[in-house]
Design a protein around this motif. Structure first.
Motif, PDB file in Angstrom:
ATOM      1  N   SER A 190      -8.531 -10.540   1.149  1.00  0.00           N
ATOM      2  CA  SER A 190      -7.638 -10.753  -0.425  1.00  0.00           C
ATOM      3  C   SER A 190      -8.371 -11.003  -1.511  1.00  0.00           C
ATOM      4  CB  SER A 190      -6.558 -12.043   0.163  1.00  0.00           C
ATOM      5  OG  SER A 190      -7.377 -13.236   0.012  1.00  0.00           O
ATOM      6  N   ASP A 215      -6.358 -11.011  11.585  1.00  0.00           N
ATOM      7  CA  ASP A 215      -5.500 -11.815  10.568  1.00  0.00           C
ATOM      8  C   ASP A 215      -4.986 -10.651   9.986  1.00  0.00           C
ATOM      9  OD1 ASP A 215      -4.908 -12.560   8.093  1.00  0.00           O
ATOM     10  OD2 ASP A 215      -6.041 -14.638   8.402  1.00  0.00           O
ATOM     11  N   HIS A 218      -2.274 -10.874   4.708  1.00  0.00           N
ATOM     12  CA  HIS A 218      -2.165  -9.845   3.384  1.00  0.00           C
ATOM     13  C   HIS A 218      -1.428  -8.707   3.567  1.00  0.00           C
ATOM     14  CE1 HIS A 218      -3.972 -13.288   0.986  1.00  0.00           C
ATOM     15  NE2 HIS A 218      -4.742 -13.598   1.987  1.00  0.00           N
ATOM     16  N   LYS A 249       3.824 -14.745   2.460  1.00  0.00           N
ATOM     17  CA  LYS A 249       3.432 -13.705   1.340  1.00  0.00           C
ATOM     18  C   LYS A 249       4.476 -12.732   1.370  1.00  0.00           C
ATOM     19  CE  LYS A 249      -1.361 -15.719   2.152  1.00  0.00           C
ATOM     20  NZ  LYS A 249      -1.276 -16.444   1.194  1.00  0.00           N
TER      21      LYS A 249
HETATM   22  N1  PMP Z   1      -5.546 -15.913   6.600  1.00  0.00           N
HETATM   23  C1  PMP Z   1      -5.782 -15.531   5.155  1.00  0.00           C
HETATM   24  C2  PMP Z   1      -6.616 -14.395   5.242  1.00  0.00           C
HETATM   25  C3  PMP Z   1      -5.353 -16.340   3.839  1.00  0.00           C
HETATM   26  O1  PMP Z   1      -5.633 -15.654   2.803  1.00  0.00           O
HETATM   27  C4  PMP Z   1      -4.533 -17.271   4.175  1.00  0.00           C
HETATM   28  C5  PMP Z   1      -3.874 -18.057   2.857  1.00  0.00           C
HETATM   29  N2  PMP Z   1      -3.714 -17.478   1.803  1.00  0.00           N
HETATM   30  C6  PMP Z   1      -4.096 -17.610   5.279  1.00  0.00           C
HETATM   31  C7  PMP Z   1      -4.609 -17.125   6.424  1.00  0.00           C
HETATM   32  C8  PMP Z   1      -3.339 -18.944   5.526  1.00  0.00           C
HETATM   33  O2  PMP Z   1      -1.783 -18.456   5.580  1.00  0.00           O
HETATM   34  P1  PMP Z   1      -0.752 -19.453   4.736  1.00  0.00           P
HETATM   35  O3  PMP Z   1      -0.705 -19.526   3.564  1.00  0.00           O
HETATM   36  O4  PMP Z   1       0.439 -18.880   5.628  1.00  0.00           O
HETATM   37  O5  PMP Z   1      -1.113 -20.806   5.349  1.00  0.00           O
END
Ligand code: PMP
Length: 405
Positions: A190, A215, A218, A249
């Motif tokens: 991100s 993961d 994003h 998101k």
């Molecule tokens: N994984 C990534 C790659 C993230 O950037 C984020 C948070 N921005 C998360 C997990 C955590 O997600 P959440 O905001 O739903 O806690």
């Protein structure tokens, strides 16, 4: 020990480096996204500003279907869910959402958790600690939620150079096929907006008998014909062992989850402390997320509009010589390269131009690569973009920031 001096000194250190975090105090207004009311710290009257860094990438947090579903759940079922999932807090909307998410990723099961952070932490800490003699092989730019989960598991950890499949293969070869292994990585990173070569990574996971953990925080809602993420777009979703995502998101609400085959999901459900020992979401949250996921499975309009806006913004920044980073995703990072300058640029945009974009500093990005990270959405129209470009040029020239990318 003088506790107060310790705390104050730590904060002074952050301030001296320009890394002290100040949160913009915002009041969102339904129907006005991406505008918001900004409440100044000095107590002045709130004023309207444009948010350029929201992770509500598609504006789903204000979508009528989402709001309607949440309203109905609140008036029908009330505030909270009443407990942990195990003790009275399992609601039919949680269950429906898990079915919907499993279907989104072409898996048989899914497990809802408090947030994306908790989903990563819980899953990796549980698998890493319970799988005998497990090694977790982690991309060097993985998110903190994965890193903390792996650390907590106490499993051996090997770091592979970001998106470097040759390095990954060397590590896998060294570990051999018999050892329990998890390869943990993201699809869209991100902060740089770059994208993993998922297919090639999955080839290696299959070749060396490793569990793939992806993961897609994003990317869910954003990529693929039904918003299943980059793995769906690339036609490899069925090969990913565990997909992890967020509902906070592109889906505009809150919550995290994993989707996987039933044995894995049941294992995390049964042994994952971050799932077991915490209360579940209010039914209204599940209702809103369910509406968002269902809508984005059917509708490509938001994804198409977002992509066009991101490409246009990148192009416009390039045209005027602003140092926009190349990225094949919806994220538009603009390099500043200095923490204090980055904060100053963000402050001036907010105070002098009514534009809000948060400075991104160390440790979120390496020192010397501090940046402003823009996330244009379908509702950032040409007029807002004109104003943004003019304002950026004004601030860049006031601060004498380099235009060379
Ligand atoms: N994984 C990534 C790659 C993230 O950037 C984020 C948070 N921005 C998360 C997990 C955590 O997600 P959440 O905001 O739903 O806690």
């Amino acid at each position: 020990m003088n506790y107060n001096n310790f705390f104050k000194d730590a904060i002074s250190g952050l301030k001296a480096e320009g890394r002290y975090r100040v949160f913009a105090n915002l009041e969102r207004i339904v129907g006005k996204f991406p505008k918001s009311l900004y409440h100044p710290e000095n107590g002045e009257a709130p004023r309207e500003i444009t948010v350029w860094c929201s992770n509500d990438y598609l504006g789903m947090g204000q979508h009528p279907k989402v709001l309607d579903a949440m309203d109905k759940a609140v008036s029908g079922q009330g505030g909270g869910a009443g407990g942990t999932r195990n003790i009275s807090g399992s609601n039919h909307l949680h269950v429906a959402l898990e079915h919907e998410l499993a279907d989104l990723h072409g898996k048989e099961a899914a497990l809802l958790m408090t947030s994306g952070y908790v989903a990563n932490w819980t899953t990796l800490s549980t698998l890493g600690s319970k799988l005998p003699d497990c090694v977790i092989i982690s991309d060097s730019q993985n998110h903190n939620s994965m890193i903390e989960g792996m650390r907590h598991s106490k499993a051996e950890r090997r770091i592979w150079n970001h998106n470097d499949v040759e390095h990954l293969e060397a590590i896998l070869k060294d570990l051999g096929p018999e050892r329990a292994k998890i390869v943990a990585f993201e699809s869209v990173y991100s902060m740089d907006g770059d994208i993993a070569p998922i297919g090639q990574i999955l080839d290696l996971c299959e070749k060396y008998n490793a569990i793939s953990y992806l993961d897609e925080v994003h990317a869910v809602g954003m990529y693929g014909p039904r918003g299943g993420g980059v793995a769906e777009r690339d036609g490899v979703m069925h090969r990913v062992d565990i997909v992890q995502g967020t509902l906070a998101k592109a889906f505009g609400v809150i919550g995290g989850y994993i989707a996987a085959r039933p044995e894995i999901v049941d294992f995390v459900r049964s042994f994952g402390n971050g799932f077991i020992f915490t209360s579940s979401h209010p039914p209204s949250i599940a209702a809103g997320a369910l509406a968002a996921v269902r809508h984005l499975k059917e509708s490509n309009a938001e994804r198409i509009a977002q992509k066009e806006r991101a490409e246009t913004l990148r192009e416009r920044m390039r045209e005027v010589g602003l140092p926009v980073m190349d990225a094949p995703s919806h994220i538009v990072p603009l390099m500043v390269g200095n923490a204090a300058m980055c904060k100053e640029a963000s402050d001036r945009l907010l105070f002098e131009h009514d534009i809000y974009v948060q400075p991104i500093n160390y440790p979120t990005v390496p020192r010397g690569t501090e940046r402003l990270r823009f996330t244009p959405g379908p509702l950032h129209n040409d007029e807002l973009m004109d104003h943004l470009i003019d304002s950026l040029l004004a601030v860049w020239s006031q601060l004498g920031i380099s235009k060379a990318a």
